[in-house]
Design a protein around this motif. Sequence first.
Motif, PDB file in Angstrom:
ATOM      1  N   ALA A   1      21.850  11.017  -6.337  1.00  0.00           N
ATOM      2  CA  ALA A   1      21.401  10.216  -7.475  1.00  0.00           C
ATOM      3  C   ALA A   1      20.013   9.638  -7.217  1.00  0.00           C
ATOM      4  CB  ALA A   1      22.402   9.104  -7.756  1.00  0.00           C
ATOM      5  N   LEU A   2      19.750   9.238  -5.964  1.00  0.00           N
ATOM      6  CA  LEU A   2      18.433   8.732  -5.602  1.00  0.00           C
ATOM      7  C   LEU A   2      17.378   9.824  -5.724  1.00  0.00           C
ATOM      8  CD1 LEU A   2      16.525   6.598  -4.414  1.00  0.00           C
ATOM      9  CD2 LEU A   2      17.351   7.231  -2.138  1.00  0.00           C
ATOM     10  N   ALA A   3      17.715  11.031  -5.246  1.00  0.00           N
ATOM     11  CA  ALA A   3      16.784  12.152  -5.339  1.00  0.00           C
ATOM     12  C   ALA A   3      16.442  12.458  -6.793  1.00  0.00           C
ATOM     13  CB  ALA A   3      17.374  13.381  -4.670  1.00  0.00           C
ATOM     14  N   ARG A   4      17.458  12.463  -7.643  1.00  0.00           N
ATOM     15  CA  ARG A   4      17.219  12.752  -9.058  1.00  0.00           C
ATOM     16  C   ARG A   4      16.403  11.639  -9.716  1.00  0.00           C
ATOM     17  NH1 ARG A   4      21.775  14.318 -12.764  1.00  0.00           N
ATOM     18  NH2 ARG A   4      20.081  15.484 -13.748  1.00  0.00           N
ATOM     19  N   SER A   5      16.554  10.425  -9.246  1.00  0.00           N
ATOM     20  CA  SER A   5      15.803   9.308  -9.805  1.00  0.00           C
ATOM     21  C   SER A   5      14.304   9.481  -9.614  1.00  0.00           C
ATOM     22  CB  SER A   5      16.259   7.997  -9.153  1.00  0.00           C
ATOM     23  OG  SER A   5      15.659   6.877  -9.756  1.00  0.00           O
ATOM     24  N   ALA A   6      13.905  10.172  -8.549  1.00  0.00           N
ATOM     25  CA  ALA A   6      12.488  10.401  -8.276  1.00  0.00           C
ATOM     26  C   ALA A   6      11.912  11.563  -9.061  1.00  0.00           C
ATOM     27  CB  ALA A   6      12.287  10.646  -6.779  1.00  0.00           C
ATOM     28  N   ASP A   7      12.754  12.282  -9.783  1.00  0.00           N
ATOM     29  CA  ASP A   7      12.321  13.459 -10.537  1.00  0.00           C
ATOM     30  C   ASP A   7      12.031  13.060 -11.985  1.00  0.00           C
ATOM     31  OD1 ASP A   7      11.915  15.874 -11.740  1.00  0.00           O
ATOM     32  OD2 ASP A   7      13.868  16.723 -11.229  1.00  0.00           O
ATOM     33  N   PRO A   8      10.773  13.168 -12.444  1.00  0.00           N
ATOM     34  CA  PRO A   8      10.461  12.780 -13.826  1.00  0.00           C
ATOM     35  C   PRO A   8      11.150  13.644 -14.871  1.00  0.00           C
ATOM     36  CG  PRO A   8       8.559  13.816 -12.780  1.00  0.00           C
ATOM     37  CD  PRO A   8       9.572  13.607 -11.699  1.00  0.00           C
ATOM     38  N   ALA A   9      11.683  14.793 -14.470  1.00  0.00           N
ATOM     39  CA  ALA A   9      12.389  15.652 -15.425  1.00  0.00           C
ATOM     40  C   ALA A   9      13.842  15.238 -15.615  1.00  0.00           C
ATOM     41  CB  ALA A   9      12.323  17.107 -14.961  1.00  0.00           C
ATOM     42  N   ALA A  10      14.341  14.347 -14.752  1.00  0.00           N
ATOM     43  CA  ALA A  10      15.732  13.901 -14.856  1.00  0.00           C
ATOM     44  C   ALA A  10      15.883  12.930 -16.023  1.00  0.00           C
ATOM     45  CB  ALA A  10      16.169  13.246 -13.554  1.00  0.00           C
ATOM     46  N   PRO A  11      17.075  12.839 -16.596  1.00  0.00           N
ATOM     47  CA  PRO A  11      17.277  11.931 -17.733  1.00  0.00           C
ATOM     48  C   PRO A  11      17.141  10.466 -17.339  1.00  0.00           C
ATOM     49  CG  PRO A  11      19.372  12.851 -16.996  1.00  0.00           C
ATOM     50  CD  PRO A  11      18.303  13.593 -16.250  1.00  0.00           C
ATOM     51  N   SER A  12      16.664   9.643 -18.268  1.00  0.00           N
ATOM     52  CA  SER A  12      16.524   8.210 -18.036  1.00  0.00           C
ATOM     53  C   SER A  12      17.020   7.457 -19.268  1.00  0.00           C
ATOM     54  CB  SER A  12      15.066   7.848 -17.748  1.00  0.00           C
ATOM     55  OG  SER A  12      14.222   8.243 -18.806  1.00  0.00           O
ATOM     56  N   VAL A  13      17.444   6.229 -19.058  1.00  0.00           N
ATOM     57  CA  VAL A  13      17.958   5.431 -20.170  1.00  0.00           C
ATOM     58  C   VAL A  13      16.871   5.214 -21.220  1.00  0.00           C
ATOM     59  CG1 VAL A  13      18.841   3.150 -20.819  1.00  0.00           C
ATOM     60  CG2 VAL A  13      19.708   4.299 -18.762  1.00  0.00           C
ATOM     61  N   HIS A  14      15.654   4.957 -20.758  1.00  0.00           N
ATOM     62  CA  HIS A  14      14.520   4.741 -21.656  1.00  0.00           C
ATOM     63  C   HIS A  14      13.402   5.703 -21.285  1.00  0.00           C
ATOM     64  CE1 HIS A  14      16.322   0.936 -23.006  1.00  0.00           C
ATOM     65  NE2 HIS A  14      16.587   0.708 -21.733  1.00  0.00           N
TER      66      HIS A  14
ATOM     67  N   VAL B   1       0.832  -1.206   0.000  1.00  0.00           N
ATOM     68  CA  VAL B   1       0.000   0.000   0.000  1.00  0.00           C
ATOM     69  C   VAL B   1       0.865   1.255   0.000  1.00  0.00           C
ATOM     70  CG1 VAL B   1      -1.727   1.322   1.287  1.00  0.00           C
ATOM     71  CG2 VAL B   1      -1.950  -1.158   1.120  1.00  0.00           C
ATOM     72  N   LEU B   2       1.891   1.294   0.850  1.00  0.00           N
ATOM     73  CA  LEU B   2       2.745   2.473   0.924  1.00  0.00           C
ATOM     74  C   LEU B   2       3.518   2.695  -0.375  1.00  0.00           C
ATOM     75  CD1 LEU B   2       4.160   2.215   4.573  1.00  0.00           C
ATOM     76  CD2 LEU B   2       2.265   3.621   3.736  1.00  0.00           C
ATOM     77  N   ALA B   3       3.882   1.605  -1.062  1.00  0.00           N
ATOM     78  CA  ALA B   3       4.595   1.741  -2.333  1.00  0.00           C
ATOM     79  C   ALA B   3       3.745   2.446  -3.377  1.00  0.00           C
ATOM     80  CB  ALA B   3       5.025   0.372  -2.841  1.00  0.00           C
ATOM     81  N   CYS B   4       2.422   2.370  -3.243  1.00  0.00           N
ATOM     82  CA  CYS B   4       1.515   2.976  -4.219  1.00  0.00           C
ATOM     83  C   CYS B   4       1.231   4.449  -3.947  1.00  0.00           C
ATOM     84  CB  CYS B   4       0.201   2.197  -4.257  1.00  0.00           C
ATOM     85  SG  CYS B   4       0.350   0.510  -4.885  1.00  0.00           S
ATOM     86  N   LEU B   5       1.748   4.979  -2.843  1.00  0.00           N
ATOM     87  CA  LEU B   5       1.554   6.405  -2.578  1.00  0.00           C
ATOM     88  C   LEU B   5       2.146   7.248  -3.694  1.00  0.00           C
ATOM     89  CD1 LEU B   5       2.307   6.729   1.241  1.00  0.00           C
ATOM     90  CD2 LEU B   5       0.219   7.476   0.094  1.00  0.00           C
ATOM     91  N   PRO B   6       1.555   8.409  -3.979  1.00  0.00           N
ATOM     92  CA  PRO B   6       2.110   9.272  -5.020  1.00  0.00           C
ATOM     93  C   PRO B   6       3.573   9.580  -4.754  1.00  0.00           C
ATOM     94  CG  PRO B   6      -0.025  10.089  -4.289  1.00  0.00           C
ATOM     95  CD  PRO B   6       0.346   8.977  -3.361  1.00  0.00           C
ATOM     96  N   GLY B   7       4.374   9.499  -5.785  1.00  0.00           N
ATOM     97  CA  GLY B   7       5.805   9.764  -5.643  1.00  0.00           C
ATOM     98  C   GLY B   7       6.271  10.610  -6.800  1.00  0.00           C
ATOM     99  N   GLY B   8       7.561  10.570  -7.044  1.00  0.00           N
ATOM    100  CA  GLY B   8       8.127  11.322  -8.149  1.00  0.00           C
ATOM    101  C   GLY B   8       8.036  12.816  -7.936  1.00  0.00           C
ATOM    102  N   GLY B   9       8.349  13.535  -8.978  1.00  0.00           N
ATOM    103  CA  GLY B   9       8.235  14.985  -8.941  1.00  0.00           C
ATOM    104  C   GLY B   9       8.908  15.577  -7.742  1.00  0.00           C
ATOM    105  N   ALA B  10       8.104  16.171  -6.868  1.00  0.00           N
ATOM    106  CA  ALA B  10       8.633  16.920  -5.737  1.00  0.00           C
ATOM    107  C   ALA B  10       9.014  16.048  -4.554  1.00  0.00           C
ATOM    108  CB  ALA B  10       7.603  17.963  -5.283  1.00  0.00           C
ATOM    109  N   TYR B  11       8.880  14.720  -4.663  1.00  0.00           N
ATOM    110  CA  TYR B  11       9.274  13.884  -3.529  1.00  0.00           C
ATOM    111  C   TYR B  11      10.681  14.243  -3.069  1.00  0.00           C
ATOM    112  CZ  TYR B  11       6.315  10.127  -1.778  1.00  0.00           C
ATOM    113  OH  TYR B  11       5.393   9.406  -1.093  1.00  0.00           O
ATOM    114  N   TRP B  12      11.653  14.077  -3.966  1.00  0.00           N
ATOM    115  CA  TRP B  12      13.023  14.444  -3.635  1.00  0.00           C
ATOM    116  C   TRP B  12      13.651  15.148  -4.831  1.00  0.00           C
ATOM    117  CZ3 TRP B  12      12.542   8.755  -3.180  1.00  0.00           C
ATOM    118  CH2 TRP B  12      11.951   8.392  -1.965  1.00  0.00           C
ATOM    119  N   ALA B  13      12.846  15.983  -5.508  1.00  0.00           N
ATOM    120  CA  ALA B  13      13.302  16.555  -6.767  1.00  0.00           C
ATOM    121  C   ALA B  13      14.509  17.467  -6.597  1.00  0.00           C
ATOM    122  CB  ALA B  13      12.170  17.316  -7.436  1.00  0.00           C
TER     123      ALA B  13
END
Length: 476
Positions: free
Chosen positions: A255-268, A231-243
């Motif tokens: 690196a973990l903080a940036r991973s939660a930011d949808p604006a950060a680059p991703s491999v795919h 249940v906790l894993a389904c809480l809204p995340g990304g964006g401002a979580y650790w942007a």
Amino acid sequence: MVAPFRPSSRSAAESRLIDSWFAQGSHLRGAEHVRDWLSGMSRHAWMETTRAGLDELPGWTRDPETGFLRHHTGRFFGVEAVTVDHVGAAVPHWQQPIINQPEIGILGILVREIDGVLHCLIQAKQEPGNPGGGLQLSPTVQATRSNYTGVHKGRAIPYLEYFREPLGRRVLVDIRQSEQGAWFYRKRNRNMVVEAGDDVEAIDGFGWLTLRQLAELLSVPDLVNMDTRTVLACLPGGGAYWADAVAANGGFLTALARSADPAAPSVHTTDEVLSWITEARTRTELRVEKRALRGLEGWQERNGVISHHSGRFFSVVGVHVSAGGREVGAWSQPMIEPAGTGVIAFLVREIDGVLHVLTHARTEPGYADVVELAPTVQCAPENYAVLPDSARPRFLAEVLRSDRVRFDTVLSEEGGRFLGAQNRYLIVESDVDVARDDPEYRWLTLAQYDELLRHSFYVNIQARSLVLCLRSLAVV
């Protein structure tokens, strides 16, 4: 010491969640306080589980033709069997028992603000399969449809009305998710987080904890139960979580903080990930058909237990349960008992300054849609003694030999259906790589997981637990 992340610009909803992730202090301040609370609870909430033969379970019947085991009401769940054909797999054909629980249960957590900080209402609950029989931190409501509609003729379930009648309340999460596809046949539960009013108090057996406290308690073996984790894993995340990064040192937390930011680059891109999942589901040739439980190929029934002839994998056993502090004081049921402790692991790697998770497109016979995204490694290593070498997970050796371990805790699985089921959950840094077009693996960011977790049947239950564990590393 690196300070915690404190994003500077956030939406109102994200702001409240972030404040709970990074909150200091509460009614139950830390692991020792929670242990004291659970110790006090255990004096009047107790449970005793004793083994019994499958034909010695009051209220359960065996179908004379198939040997399927069912509750006399036709509700709750049943133990059935399937034949599996997985074309092209290392093990292309097998038969096995499987739990069929078609009802959609409720896994719900109530939240409210206390002293300006969002808290979760957590239940101290025992289940017959909990390792050591101890209390665990469970959702506010954790119930099958048969339970919450009163088929068991027990006491009413506290706080149920907030989840059965959520209209007019603030709902943060409401999504159906799958459970173990190796042991359940297409099981789904409704994962919910609902905001309660300020007047909702914790009755005996319940306590208010912040997200930070729950994150810290994930490192305690067998304490935060599987249903709370999903249940906790389904809480809204990304964006401002650790942007916003707290420190410009370029370390793991940044690196973990940036991973939660949808604006950060991703491999795919996320569209590419969705196309990969669709392709995996389309190309996978999987046939799952029901067959009789009696005379199951590769399995034997002796002394009231169904087990694999090798002694590996799992067994189907019966138990009698007596309990205090539960809606029902005594019952009997079948359970799945795994052989050995499993290994559930994410390999993670910093790519372009962003932490990525190596994700496996996994097929299991009980999935509703053939393939779900799974951890890098998800297995019981002892089982490979009787399986071909080609079946061994590609990255198991990398996980087990690494000294770059960020998270390592033994956590138990759902104690209502599984007896003593435990897995070692790991998050391991690695320099391994896979081809960009590898058919089985992709590198994903936390933000991409957050997006996928808004939908049903993309991320399996083991990966959901690890996503929560990965988030917890930002605050512990």
